[in-house]
Design a protein around this motif. Structure first.
Motif, mmCIF file in Angstrom:
data_model
loop_
_atom_site.group_PDB
_atom_site.id
_atom_site.type_symbol
_atom_site.label_atom_id
_atom_site.label_comp_id
_atom_site.label_asym_id
_atom_site.label_seq_id
_atom_site.Cartn_x
_atom_site.Cartn_y
_atom_site.Cartn_z
ATOM 1 N N ARG A 50 0.839 -1.194 0.000
ATOM 2 C CA ARG A 50 0.000 0.000 0.000
ATOM 3 C C ARG A 50 0.875 1.246 0.000
ATOM 4 N N GLY A 51 0.310 2.329 -0.524
ATOM 5 C CA GLY A 51 0.997 3.610 -0.467
ATOM 6 C C GLY A 51 2.327 3.626 -1.190
ATOM 7 N N LYS A 52 3.317 4.250 -0.544
ATOM 8 C CA LYS A 52 4.630 4.413 -1.158
ATOM 9 C C LYS A 52 5.265 3.079 -1.501
ATOM 10 N N ALA A 53 5.094 2.077 -0.639
ATOM 11 C CA ALA A 53 5.679 0.758 -0.903
ATOM 12 C C ALA A 53 5.102 0.158 -2.188
ATOM 13 N N ALA A 54 3.801 0.332 -2.391
ATOM 14 C CA ALA A 54 3.163 -0.172 -3.608
ATOM 15 C C ALA A 54 3.668 0.586 -4.835
ATOM 16 N N GLU A 55 3.831 1.892 -4.687
ATOM 17 C CA GLU A 55 4.316 2.711 -5.809
ATOM 18 C C GLU A 55 5.705 2.266 -6.246
ATOM 19 N N ILE A 56 6.598 2.080 -5.274
ATOM 20 C CA ILE A 56 7.973 1.698 -5.603
ATOM 21 C C ILE A 56 8.015 0.319 -6.248
ATOM 22 N N LEU A 57 7.303 -0.640 -5.660
ATOM 23 C CA LEU A 57 7.318 -1.993 -6.213
ATOM 24 C C LEU A 57 6.732 -2.009 -7.621
ATOM 25 N N TYR A 58 5.634 -1.298 -7.817
ATOM 26 C CA TYR A 58 5.032 -1.228 -9.146
ATOM 27 C C TYR A 58 6.007 -0.638 -10.162
ATOM 28 N N LEU A 59 6.647 0.459 -9.806
ATOM 29 C CA LEU A 59 7.583 1.107 -10.723
ATOM 30 C C LEU A 59 8.774 0.206 -11.037
ATOM 31 N N GLN A 60 9.238 -0.538 -10.036
ATOM 32 C CA GLN A 60 10.346 -1.465 -10.276
ATOM 33 C C GLN A 60 9.919 -2.629 -11.166
ATOM 34 N N LEU A 61 8.761 -3.219 -10.860
ATOM 35 C CA LEU A 61 8.275 -4.333 -11.672
ATOM 36 C C LEU A 61 7.970 -3.884 -13.099
ATOM 37 N N MET A 62 7.378 -2.690 -13.228
ATOM 38 C CA MET A 62 7.028 -2.221 -14.555
ATOM 39 C C MET A 62 8.266 -1.804 -15.353
ATOM 40 N N THR A 63 9.308 -1.352 -14.656
ATOM 41 C CA THR A 63 10.568 -1.061 -15.343
ATOM 42 C C THR A 63 11.136 -2.337 -15.955
ATOM 43 N N ASP A 64 11.188 -3.413 -15.164
ATOM 44 C CA ASP A 64 11.636 -4.703 -15.698
ATOM 45 C C ASP A 64 10.754 -5.126 -16.874
ATOM 46 N N HIS A 65 9.448 -4.955 -16.693
ATOM 47 C CA HIS A 65 8.472 -5.371 -17.693
ATOM 48 C C HIS A 65 8.686 -4.618 -19.004
ATOM 49 N N HIS A 66 8.863 -3.305 -18.913
ATOM 50 C CA HIS A 66 9.070 -2.497 -20.113
ATOM 51 C C HIS A 66 10.386 -2.848 -20.816
ATOM 52 N N LYS A 67 11.432 -3.121 -20.030
ATOM 53 C CA LYS A 67 12.710 -3.487 -20.655
ATOM 54 C C LYS A 67 12.549 -4.761 -21.485
ATOM 55 N N GLY A 68 11.839 -5.730 -20.918
ATOM 56 C CA GLY A 68 11.576 -6.950 -21.677
ATOM 57 C C GLY A 68 10.705 -6.674 -22.887
ATOM 58 N N GLY A 69 9.685 -5.828 -22.707
ATOM 59 C CA GLY A 69 8.787 -5.492 -23.803
ATOM 60 C C GLY A 69 9.487 -4.752 -24.929
ATOM 61 N N VAL A 70 10.368 -3.822 -24.573
ATOM 62 C CA VAL A 70 11.114 -3.080 -25.590
ATOM 63 C C VAL A 70 11.973 -4.031 -26.418
ATOM 64 N N SER A 71 12.649 -4.961 -25.756
ATOM 65 C CA SER A 71 13.495 -5.910 -26.476
ATOM 66 C C SER A 71 12.667 -6.802 -27.396
ATOM 67 N N MET A 72 11.496 -7.221 -26.935
ATOM 68 C CA MET A 72 10.614 -8.023 -27.782
ATOM 69 C C MET A 72 10.153 -7.223 -28.990
#
Length: 228
Positions: A162-184
């Protein structure tokens, strides 16, 4: 308007512009030759990319809806909305092309990312080497089927945060996700034969790279950084 707002608007506009023009890009790209007009085979890069990116996008949409309900921060909620909206629309296009081509949405017996393998079997994984979830040796595990995808355990953590912890985890997971998506998407630009699909892939690269820069800023504002 803040820099964060401008960056978010820029990313979604890029994605929507490229997605919109992709519906007519074949008229400009395809010259009427057999290579430009033939229906892709089920084993083609075109079909493989459509199938795999549809699955990849679906998880991004899921994560974005999760964080939307886990924080009141307007910047993160706006980014999550933009990602969910853009990737849901793109996923619909990818699945629609498979229907148009008369190809199955799931290819039994075919591993994710098999379409990126080149003729000598070594694969076309340029740009993925440094990623925890996205190197050429990525193996499906705990729901992480492709480079950048979060595991089931990570999704459970995101649901509980929740809150800031959720924001950070989401941004980290989505950063990994986008890097994989960009390469694909870059793989499709190199390997796909259909001009319309290549245009969409180019749009994905432009939009997601813009969002990666935005997410780095949002993480820094929260005293955090990407995991990779």
């Amino acid at each position: 308007m803040t820099r964060t707002q401008w960056a978010a608007i820029t990313a979604v506009v890029l994605a929507l512009v490229f997605a919109g023009t992709a519906t007519v890009a074949s008229a400009a790209r395809d010259d009427g030759s057999a290579a430009g007009t033939r229906t892709p085979s089920s084993a083609s890069a075109d079909a493989g990319f459509a199938r795999d990116m549809a699955v990849h996008h679906q998880q991004a949409v899921e994560m974005s809806f999760i964080v939307r309900d886990s924080t009141d921060d307007e910047d993160v909620r706006r980014l999550a909305y933009d990602i969910a909206n853009t990737q849901a629309n793109q996923r619909g296009m990818l699945m629609g092309w498979l229907d148009l081509w008369g190809l199955p949405k799931v290819e039994a017996g075919t591993d994710p990312m098999a379409w990126m393998a080149d003729g000598d079997g070594t694969g076309d994984m340029e740009g993925m080497e440094g990623m925890d979830h996205g190197d050429a040796g990525h193996e499906a595990h705990d729901g992480s089927l492709m480079p950048g995808m979060a595991t089931k355990s990570e999704l459970d953590r995101l649901r509980e945060a929740r809150g800031k912890a959720a924001e950070i985890l989401y941004l980290q997971l989505m950063t990994d996700h986008h890097k994989g998506g960009v390469s694909m998407a870059q793989g499709c630009v190199r390997l796909c034969a259909n001009g319309t699909e290549k245009s969409l892939a180019e749009g994905m690269v432009a939009a997601q790279e813009s969002e990666l820069a935005l997410m780095a800023d949002l993480l820094a504002e929260r005293g955090a950084k990407a995991r990779t």
